[in-house]
Design a protein around this motif. Structure first.
Motif, PDB file in Angstrom:
ATOM      1  N   PRO A  31      13.839 -13.363  -5.923  1.00 17.16           N
ATOM      2  CA  PRO A  31      13.968 -12.136  -5.127  1.00 17.16           C
ATOM      3  C   PRO A  31      12.858 -11.133  -5.414  1.00 17.16           C
ATOM      4  O   PRO A  31      12.233 -11.136  -6.475  1.00 17.16           O
ATOM      5  N   GLY A  32      12.629 -10.252  -4.468  1.00 16.13           N
ATOM      6  CA  GLY A  32      11.650  -9.180  -4.588  1.00 16.13           C
ATOM      7  C   GLY A  32      11.457  -8.541  -3.236  1.00 16.13           C
ATOM      8  O   GLY A  32      11.718  -9.162  -2.203  1.00 16.13           O
ATOM      9  N   GLU A  33      11.003  -7.293  -3.242  1.00 11.46           N
ATOM     10  CA  GLU A  33      10.876  -6.564  -1.983  1.00 11.46           C
ATOM     11  C   GLU A  33       9.576  -6.871  -1.230  1.00 11.46           C
ATOM     12  O   GLU A  33       9.457  -6.552  -0.051  1.00 11.46           O
ATOM     13  N   VAL A  34       8.595  -7.474  -1.926  1.00  8.87           N
ATOM     14  CA  VAL A  34       7.290  -7.670  -1.304  1.00  8.87           C
ATOM     15  C   VAL A  34       6.841  -9.121  -1.458  1.00  8.87           C
ATOM     16  O   VAL A  34       6.839  -9.668  -2.565  1.00  8.87           O
ATOM     17  N   LEU A  35       6.467  -9.728  -0.331  1.00  5.49           N
ATOM     18  CA  LEU A  35       5.914 -11.074  -0.337  1.00  5.49           C
ATOM     19  C   LEU A  35       4.401 -10.960  -0.217  1.00  5.49           C
ATOM     20  O   LEU A  35       3.885 -10.286   0.680  1.00  5.49           O
ATOM     21  N   VAL A  36       3.681 -11.596  -1.133  1.00  9.52           N
ATOM     22  CA  VAL A  36       2.233 -11.472  -1.219  1.00  9.52           C
ATOM     23  C   VAL A  36       1.578 -12.828  -0.995  1.00  9.52           C
ATOM     24  O   VAL A  36       2.029 -13.837  -1.555  1.00  9.52           O
ATOM     25  N   ARG A  37       0.518 -12.847  -0.172  1.00 15.61           N
ATOM     26  CA  ARG A  37      -0.323 -14.028  -0.088  1.00 15.61           C
ATOM     27  C   ARG A  37      -1.375 -13.900  -1.187  1.00 15.61           C
ATOM     28  O   ARG A  37      -2.242 -13.034  -1.131  1.00 15.61           O
ATOM     29  N   VAL A  73      -0.334  -8.166   1.248  1.00 14.93           N
ATOM     30  CA  VAL A  73       1.086  -8.102   1.584  1.00 14.93           C
ATOM     31  C   VAL A  73       1.347  -8.850   2.879  1.00 14.93           C
ATOM     32  O   VAL A  73       0.691  -8.605   3.909  1.00 14.93           O
ATOM     33  N   MET A  74       2.298  -9.779   2.824  1.00 15.03           N
ATOM     34  CA  MET A  74       2.722 -10.522   4.009  1.00 15.03           C
ATOM     35  C   MET A  74       3.971  -9.901   4.631  1.00 15.03           C
ATOM     36  O   MET A  74       4.084  -9.786   5.846  1.00 15.03           O
ATOM     37  N   VAL A  75       4.922  -9.533   3.770  1.00 15.72           N
ATOM     38  CA  VAL A  75       6.185  -8.935   4.193  1.00 15.72           C
ATOM     39  C   VAL A  75       6.548  -7.872   3.170  1.00 15.72           C
ATOM     40  O   VAL A  75       6.397  -8.089   1.970  1.00 15.72           O
ATOM     41  N   SER A  76       7.006  -6.718   3.639  1.00 14.92           N
ATOM     42  CA  SER A  76       7.403  -5.661   2.708  1.00 14.92           C
ATOM     43  C   SER A  76       8.704  -5.014   3.155  1.00 14.92           C
ATOM     44  O   SER A  76       8.851  -4.646   4.326  1.00 14.92           O
ATOM     45  N   GLU A  77       9.620  -4.879   2.210  1.00 12.16           N
ATOM     46  CA  GLU A  77      10.866  -4.154   2.442  1.00 12.16           C
ATOM     47  C   GLU A  77      10.817  -2.800   1.739  1.00 12.16           C
ATOM     48  O   GLU A  77      11.851  -2.143   1.596  1.00 12.16           O
ATOM     49  N   ASP A  78       9.634  -2.394   1.293  1.00  9.03           N
ATOM     50  CA  ASP A  78       9.460  -1.132   0.582  1.00  9.03           C
ATOM     51  C   ASP A  78       8.419  -0.299   1.327  1.00  9.03           C
ATOM     52  O   ASP A  78       7.337  -0.785   1.644  1.00  9.03           O
ATOM     53  N   GLU A 104       0.266 -19.856  -3.904  1.00 11.39           N
ATOM     54  CA  GLU A 104      -0.305 -19.257  -2.700  1.00 11.39           C
ATOM     55  C   GLU A 104       0.560 -18.142  -2.138  1.00 11.39           C
ATOM     56  O   GLU A 104       0.083 -17.308  -1.374  1.00 11.39           O
ATOM     57  N   GLN A 105       1.850 -18.124  -2.516  1.00 10.57           N
ATOM     58  CA  GLN A 105       2.729 -17.016  -2.163  1.00 10.57           C
ATOM     59  C   GLN A 105       3.481 -16.569  -3.406  1.00 10.57           C
ATOM     60  O   GLN A 105       3.823 -17.391  -4.266  1.00 10.57           O
ATOM     61  N   ALA A 106       3.737 -15.264  -3.499  1.00 14.27           N
ATOM     62  CA  ALA A 106       4.543 -14.719  -4.588  1.00 14.27           C
ATOM     63  C   ALA A 106       5.395 -13.587  -4.031  1.00 14.27           C
ATOM     64  O   ALA A 106       4.903 -12.752  -3.260  1.00 14.27           O
ATOM     65  N   ARG A 107       6.661 -13.584  -4.416  1.00 13.48           N
ATOM     66  CA  ARG A 107       7.550 -12.497  -4.010  1.00 13.48           C
ATOM     67  C   ARG A 107       7.915 -11.712  -5.268  1.00 13.48           C
ATOM     68  O   ARG A 107       8.451 -12.287  -6.223  1.00 13.48           O
ATOM     69  N   VAL A 108       7.601 -10.429  -5.269  1.00 15.36           N
ATOM     70  CA  VAL A 108       7.751  -9.636  -6.491  1.00 15.36           C
ATOM     71  C   VAL A 108       8.421  -8.309  -6.186  1.00 15.36           C
ATOM     72  O   VAL A 108       8.374  -7.809  -5.049  1.00 15.36           O
ATOM     73  N   PRO A 109       9.044  -7.692  -7.206  1.00 16.71           N
ATOM     74  CA  PRO A 109       9.588  -6.343  -7.040  1.00 16.71           C
ATOM     75  C   PRO A 109       8.476  -5.351  -6.700  1.00 16.71           C
ATOM     76  O   PRO A 109       7.383  -5.400  -7.269  1.00 16.71           O
TER      77      PRO A 109
END
Length: 333
Positions: A31-37, A73-78, A104-109
């Motif tokens: 889980p995390g609010e931001v998905l990063v490429r 940033v690919m997706v952000s909930e923040d 290649e992708q990381a989802r982090v707080p």
């Protein structure tokens, strides 16, 4: 949103950890609010420890290591981050308790991320990475104590490694007279290209002193090595000097006495890059992007590798064979 992507995957079998590049899906990420490429990551000693069971860094496998990352940033909930923002992450639980940057992708707080400072590319940020940030924190401890180039020479131990080499480059850029200590004599000329005025052996840097104090020699010391030598190095710090301690490649214990502290007013500054408060984190990264930017490292100290060669890079840093910074190219920009 689910995509397939590549990651360096650590698995445990019969008490032994092995790593390989595997295909994962976005749904596999924690889980995390931001998905990063992720575009780049770095190689640090802690990454090496994460790849072996006896390193006691990762508690549960399978796992994606990598305590650094820089990407978009690919997706952000923040609301602090928008799609397309260039960001970096070092420290916290990344690559230790939370899937890391060799992916290649990381989802982090969101609280773990900062926007890439103006003046740094993503590649440059990860050439620095945790090692460079730790070096920056060490230099910050020295200059915040009021020390200037006029205060006297500065010793950097483990100078051919990540923290040490970046510290040499930063201090030299700021005008300090730097003595670089390394057990790799073959790298002494390279250290001088980074800005070191002098080079000495590991043994000379921790030469035992008779009694509780040695010759007053160094205005400051950047020490990412630790171990028994730290106790001896403390004896040689000048009046009101600073020893910035950040590592344990030389061991976790050292002996000392009160004498350097009460007779010379020496400061032993502990350097923590993992839980570093956000205001200090931002301040140091902004300095690394501006007046402290160590161009010499970018020019002379980088070994760039693809994701498929992470395993070899981790083995080199564990075996003490790494010189400068190993940069991992995760995906093409």
């Amino acid at each position: 949103m689910t995509e397939k992507f590549l990651a360096f995957w650590l698995e445990e079998s019969e008490g032994r950890v092995t790593g390989s590049v595997q295909e994962l899906e976005t749904a596999d990420l924690p889980p995390g609010e931001v998905l990063v490429r992720v575009r780049y990551s770095g190689v640090n000693y802690k990454d090496g420890l994460a790849s072996i069971k006896e390193g006691q860094v990762v508690r549960q496998y399978p796992f994606v290591p990598g305590i650094d990352l820089a990407g978009e940033v690919m997706v952000s909930e923040d609301e602090r981050f928008a799609v397309g923002d260039r960001v970096l992450c070092t420290g916290y639980g990344l690559g230790v308790s939370h899937f890391g940057g060799y992916s290649e992708q990381a989802r982090v707080p969101a609280d773990w991320l900062i926007k890439l400072p103006e003046g740094l590319t993503m590649r440059e940020a990860m050439i620095l990475g945790t090692a460079g940030f730790t070096a920056g924190l060490s230099v910050d401890a020295i200059v915040s104590a009021g020390l200037t180039p006029e205060s006297g020479p500065v010793l950097v131990t483990g100078a051919s490694g990540g923290v040490g080499s970046v510290a040499v480059a930063i201090l030299a850029k700021l005008g300090f007279e730097v003595t670089a200590s390394s057990g790799k004599e073959a790298e002494w000329d390279w250290l001088k290209r980074l800005g070191a005025a002098h080079t000495i052996s590991r043994e000379e840097a921790q030469e035992p002193s008779k009694g509780p104090l040695g010759k007053s020699r160094w205005a400051a010391i950047v020490d990412p090595v630790g171990g028994a030598g730290t106790g001896e190095r403390l004896k040689s710090v000048r009046y009101r000097g600073v020893l910035a301690l950040s590592g344990l490649t030389g061991g976790g214990d050292f002996a000392t006495s009160v004498h350097p502290f009460i007779l010379r007013g020496v400061t032993l500054a502990g350097i923590d890059s993992v839980q570093c408060p956000l205001p200090l984190r931002l301040d140091v990264w902004n300095k690394l992007a501006a007046d402290w930017k160590p161009e010499a490292i970018f020019e002379h100290g980088v070994h760039e590798l693809p994701l498929e060669e992470v395993g070899g890079a981790l083995a080199r840093i564990l075996n003490g064979e790494a010189v400068g910074r190993q940069l991992i190219r995760i995906s093409a920009e």
